[in-house]
Structures are given as structure tokens and as C-alpha cells.
Design a protein around this motif. Structure first.
Motif, PDB file in Angstrom:
ATOM      1  N   THR A 107       0.829  -1.212   0.000  1.00  0.00           N
ATOM      2  CA  THR A 107       0.000   0.000   0.000  1.00  0.00           C
ATOM      3  C   THR A 107       0.861   1.259   0.000  1.00  0.00           C
ATOM      4  N   LEU A 108       1.913   1.292   0.816  1.00  0.00           N
ATOM      5  CA  LEU A 108       2.756   2.490   0.899  1.00  0.00           C
ATOM      6  C   LEU A 108       3.508   2.741  -0.409  1.00  0.00           C
ATOM      7  N   VAL A 109       4.128   1.696  -0.944  1.00  0.00           N
ATOM      8  CA  VAL A 109       4.892   1.879  -2.182  1.00  0.00           C
ATOM      9  C   VAL A 109       3.959   2.190  -3.349  1.00  0.00           C
ATOM     10  N   ALA A 110       2.813   1.510  -3.424  1.00  0.00           N
ATOM     11  CA  ALA A 110       1.866   1.775  -4.504  1.00  0.00           C
ATOM     12  C   ALA A 110       1.280   3.172  -4.395  1.00  0.00           C
ATOM     13  N   LEU A 111       1.112   3.676  -3.181  1.00  0.00           N
ATOM     14  CA  LEU A 111       0.591   5.031  -3.002  1.00  0.00           C
ATOM     15  C   LEU A 111       1.579   6.066  -3.537  1.00  0.00           C
ATOM     16  N   ALA A 112       2.856   5.877  -3.240  1.00  0.00           N
ATOM     17  CA  ALA A 112       3.866   6.814  -3.742  1.00  0.00           C
ATOM     18  C   ALA A 112       4.004   6.720  -5.261  1.00  0.00           C
ATOM     19  N   GLY A 113       4.072   5.496  -5.787  1.00  0.00           N
ATOM     20  CA  GLY A 113       4.198   5.343  -7.234  1.00  0.00           C
ATOM     21  C   GLY A 113       2.962   5.792  -7.987  1.00  0.00           C
ATOM     22  N   GLY A 114       1.779   5.495  -7.445  1.00  0.00           N
ATOM     23  CA  GLY A 114       0.551   5.920  -8.099  1.00  0.00           C
ATOM     24  C   GLY A 114       0.390   7.430  -8.127  1.00  0.00           C
ATOM     25  N   LEU A 117       2.661   8.804 -10.905  1.00  0.00           N
ATOM     26  CA  LEU A 117       2.116   8.579 -12.247  1.00  0.00           C
ATOM     27  C   LEU A 117       0.890   9.449 -12.524  1.00  0.00           C
ATOM     28  N   ALA A 118       0.120   9.756 -11.498  1.00  0.00           N
ATOM     29  CA  ALA A 118      -1.116  10.511 -11.704  1.00  0.00           C
ATOM     30  C   ALA A 118      -0.889  12.019 -11.769  1.00  0.00           C
ATOM     31  N   ARG A 119       0.117  12.532 -11.081  1.00  0.00           N
ATOM     32  CA  ARG A 119       0.264  13.976 -10.945  1.00  0.00           C
ATOM     33  C   ARG A 119       1.471  14.556 -11.675  1.00  0.00           C
ATOM     34  N   PHE A 120       2.430  13.739 -12.116  1.00  0.00           N
ATOM     35  CA  PHE A 120       3.635  14.261 -12.744  1.00  0.00           C
ATOM     36  C   PHE A 120       3.773  13.700 -14.152  1.00  0.00           C
ATOM     37  N   ILE A 179      -3.987   2.400  -7.879  1.00  0.00           N
ATOM     38  CA  ILE A 179      -3.908   3.619  -7.070  1.00  0.00           C
ATOM     39  C   ILE A 179      -3.787   4.844  -7.965  1.00  0.00           C
ATOM     40  N   SER A 180      -3.047   4.732  -9.067  1.00  0.00           N
ATOM     41  CA  SER A 180      -2.925   5.853  -9.992  1.00  0.00           C
ATOM     42  C   SER A 180      -4.284   6.253 -10.557  1.00  0.00           C
ATOM     43  N   ASN A 181      -5.091   5.283 -10.905  1.00  0.00           N
ATOM     44  CA  ASN A 181      -6.430   5.593 -11.424  1.00  0.00           C
ATOM     45  C   ASN A 181      -7.308   6.235 -10.357  1.00  0.00           C
ATOM     46  N   PHE A 182      -7.182   5.801  -9.116  1.00  0.00           N
ATOM     47  CA  PHE A 182      -7.961   6.418  -8.044  1.00  0.00           C
ATOM     48  C   PHE A 182      -7.549   7.871  -7.847  1.00  0.00           C
ATOM     49  N   ILE A 183      -6.250   8.155  -7.893  1.00  0.00           N
ATOM     50  CA  ILE A 183      -5.784   9.527  -7.682  1.00  0.00           C
ATOM     51  C   ILE A 183      -6.212  10.421  -8.844  1.00  0.00           C
ATOM     52  N   LYS A 184      -6.235   9.883 -10.065  1.00  0.00           N
ATOM     53  CA  LYS A 184      -6.676  10.685 -11.211  1.00  0.00           C
ATOM     54  C   LYS A 184      -8.135  11.106 -11.069  1.00  0.00           C
ATOM     55  N   ASN A 185      -8.942  10.331 -10.359  1.00  0.00           N
ATOM     56  CA  ASN A 185     -10.350  10.689 -10.171  1.00  0.00           C
ATOM     57  C   ASN A 185     -10.551  11.784  -9.135  1.00  0.00           C
ATOM     58  N   VAL A 186      -9.499  12.106  -8.380  1.00  0.00           N
ATOM     59  CA  VAL A 186      -9.589  13.211  -7.412  1.00  0.00           C
ATOM     60  C   VAL A 186      -9.219  14.503  -8.133  1.00  0.00           C
ATOM     61  N   PRO A 187     -10.090  15.507  -8.174  1.00  0.00           N
ATOM     62  CA  PRO A 187      -9.782  16.745  -8.920  1.00  0.00           C
ATOM     63  C   PRO A 187      -8.507  17.414  -8.427  1.00  0.00           C
ATOM     64  N   TYR A 188      -7.686  17.806  -9.372  1.00  0.00           N
ATOM     65  CA  TYR A 188      -6.426  18.480  -9.044  1.00  0.00           C
ATOM     66  C   TYR A 188      -6.681  19.840  -8.401  1.00  0.00           C
ATOM     67  N   SER A 189      -7.850  20.404  -8.657  1.00  0.00           N
ATOM     68  CA  SER A 189      -8.165  21.717  -8.088  1.00  0.00           C
ATOM     69  C   SER A 189      -8.246  21.675  -6.563  1.00  0.00           C
ATOM     70  N   LEU A 190      -8.568  20.512  -5.998  1.00  0.00           N
ATOM     71  CA  LEU A 190      -8.619  20.421  -4.541  1.00  0.00           C
ATOM     72  C   LEU A 190      -7.229  20.615  -3.932  1.00  0.00           C
TER      73      LEU A 190
END
Length: 298
Positions: A107-114, A117-120, A179-190
């Protein structure tokens, strides 16, 4: 001269389109379908699904040598035998330790990697994603030789740490993608709004994004726990000492070339299945009701 007028021609009937005629027909509603057409297939499927479970409970609860189709009188001798005599108490503790450690590390490593991939954006991002996807086609048996060589050099053979690392490596590609797909669903504006309020990137992620990822983190961690709990190959190859083995290896030890203790094997199967059933029930709750937790009303 009186002339007789011809009768007026009747208006031609308006042609009805086939779509309109079909739409005018009354379609049968679901509540008008006979109940037996629904319950009969479901009942047959349920019977074929529950018979194996009943058969395992029958062998685990009836006395040794009994041929009754009803587990009566019930006995717990088989559970006591596998838990104490066959060492399933130790196997259970080792499996819980491996499963929880794999859950946390994955979970920790996937959270950092996801998040990366989602934000950079970086040059090899597409190639890295392709490599993650292609790694899912590699069977675990192909990783045994290189992993064994690495763990032998690190003197980690016959250590639960070797199994934890191997299970984490095996689970990471799919977990990072999810995890990357989950983070992409969170609006970057937040996150941007949190930055304007004075939060740094890490604090904004912890306060704003992380609570919305709870369903995804629970699903990824649960899948990692279940896979490491049931995985047989890594524990068999990297653990030689009986006190270090896990439940799948313990179940394999109940079967020999000459005979099989069906009562003990059934009891061990129930001991191995109960935590998995509980975890899957937990997963189902979050998968059905929790994936909308990150939705934003605009």
C-alpha cells in the motif's frame, strides 16, 4: 340537367412505422416474469456452489471413520489435531505476519508510485506504464531463480522477510496502476486550493487527497493480503524450517504419497479459508458503497 356528384374518396390510411408499432406493444415487466424462471437457475447455481463447502464441513466435523452424510455427533478433534499436532497455530501466525506486512508495504509503495504517475509528467512515463502492464504476464515461477539468488546473497533464505519482499514485488505493478487511477479521479483543483491556503504538497495530499483514497487503499491492501495469504510457491521455496512455514505449505504437508487424512485436511482448509472469507466480505462492502467517496459536486 342535374348531375350526380361522385362520392368523395376516403382518405388513405396513414402508414404506421414499424418502430411505432413495436413501441406500442406492451412489453412484459420484470414483475410479470414467473418467479420460477428466476429462482430455479439461481437455486441450481446455489446448490452446486454450496455442496463443496458442505462436504468440507462434513469431513471436518464428523468423527474419523464415519460415513454419515450428516455431521452428527459433531467433533472438534480434527481442528485440535491440525492446530496443535500439525503446527497450524504457528502456520497461522506466520501467515498473518506475512499478509499484514505485505499489505502495509504494498500500500505504501503503490501510493507513492501511483501519485507520481497521476500527478507528474516525465519522459518515460508511458514506457513505465507499459512495463507495469507487461509485468502482469510474467508468471511467478520465472522469478524464483533470480529471487533465490538475491536472497541467498543477502542471507535471507528461511526468513519471513524474503517471502514478504517477494510478495510485495509481485503485487506492486497492479497496485500502482489501480492507485494511480484512483488519484486521477480526485480533482487536481482540490490540491491547488490547499496550496493557496498555505499547505505544502505533502500536507495537502495527506489532508485532502488521502481521505478520498480510502476505498482504493482498502481494496488494494485487501487484495495484497489475500494473495499473500493464499500464495504457495514463494513460501515453499524460500522457507525450509517448519517453524517458518505458512498455511498453504502446511496444507500441502497434510497430503502424503501413501495416504491423506481427509478430516485434518478439511479442518485445515476451513482454518485457511475463514480469514479470506472475512476479508472478501470487507472488500465487497467498500467496493459497492465506497468508490463514490471521492466524488465532487460542482
Amino acid at each position: 340537367m342535374i348531375t350526380k356528384e361522385a362520392p368523395a374518396a376516403a382518405p388513405a390510411p396513414t402508414p404506421v412505422a414499424p418502430e411505432a408499432s413495436r413501441a406500442g406493444r406492451k412489453r412484459p415487466a420484470w414483475d410479470e416474469v414467473p418467479r420460477w424462471q428466476i429462482y430455479l437457475p439461481l437455486g441450481i447455481y446455489l446448490v452446486f456452489t454450496l455442496i463443496p463447502f458442505y462436504w468440507i464441513l462434513l469431513f471436518a466435523l464428523r468423527p474419523a471413520g464415519s460415513t454419515s452424510l450428516v455431521p452428527w455427533p459433531m467433533t472438534t478433534d480434527h481442528f485440535e489435531k491440525v492446530w496443535t499436532d500439525r503446527g497450524f497455530g504457528t502456520y497461522f501466525e506466520n501467515s498473518v505476519y506475512v499478509g499484514l506486512a505485505t499489505l502495509v508495504m504494498t500500500t505504501l509503495v503503490a501510493l507513492a508510485g501511483g501519485y507520481a504517475l497521476a500527478r507528474f509528467d516525465f519522459r518515460i512515463k508511458r514506457g513505465f506504464m507499459l512495463a507495469l502492464l507487461c509485468s502482469q504476464f510474467v508468471p511467478g515461477a520465472l522469478l524464483l531463480v533470480p529471487l533465490f539468488e538475491i536472497f541467498a546473497e543477502l542471507q535471507m533464505i528461511n526468513s519471513l522477510g524474503s517471502v514478504i519482499i517477494a510478495e510485495t514485488v509481485f503485487q506492486l505493478p497492479l497496485s500502482i496502476i489501480l492507485i494511480s487511477n484512483f488519484i486521477k479521479n480526485v480533482p487536481y483543483s482540490l490540491e491547488e486550493a490547499a496550496w493557496v491556503d498555505g499547505c505544502g504538497r505533502f500536507r495537502a495530499f495527506r489532508i485532502v487527497v488521502l481521505p478520498l483514497l480510502r476505498p482504493g487503499l482498502i481494496a488494494v491492501g485487501s487484495f495484497a493480503f489475500v494473495h499473500s495469504w493464499n500464495h504457495f510457491l514463494f513460501a515453499l521455496m524460500f522457507l525450509n524450517n517448519q517453524s517458518k512455514q505458512t498455511i498453504p505449505v502446511g496444507l500441502n504437508s497434510l497430503m502424503s504419497a501413501d495416504s491423506v487424512d481427509l478430516g485434518a485436511l478439511a479442518a485445515g482448509g476451513i482454518v485457511a479459508a475463514v480469514p479470506v472469507v472475512i476479508v472478501f466480505a470487507f472488500i465487497q462492502k467498500w467496493l459497492i458503497t465506497g468508490f463514490s467517496a471521492g466524488a465532487v459536486k460542482g
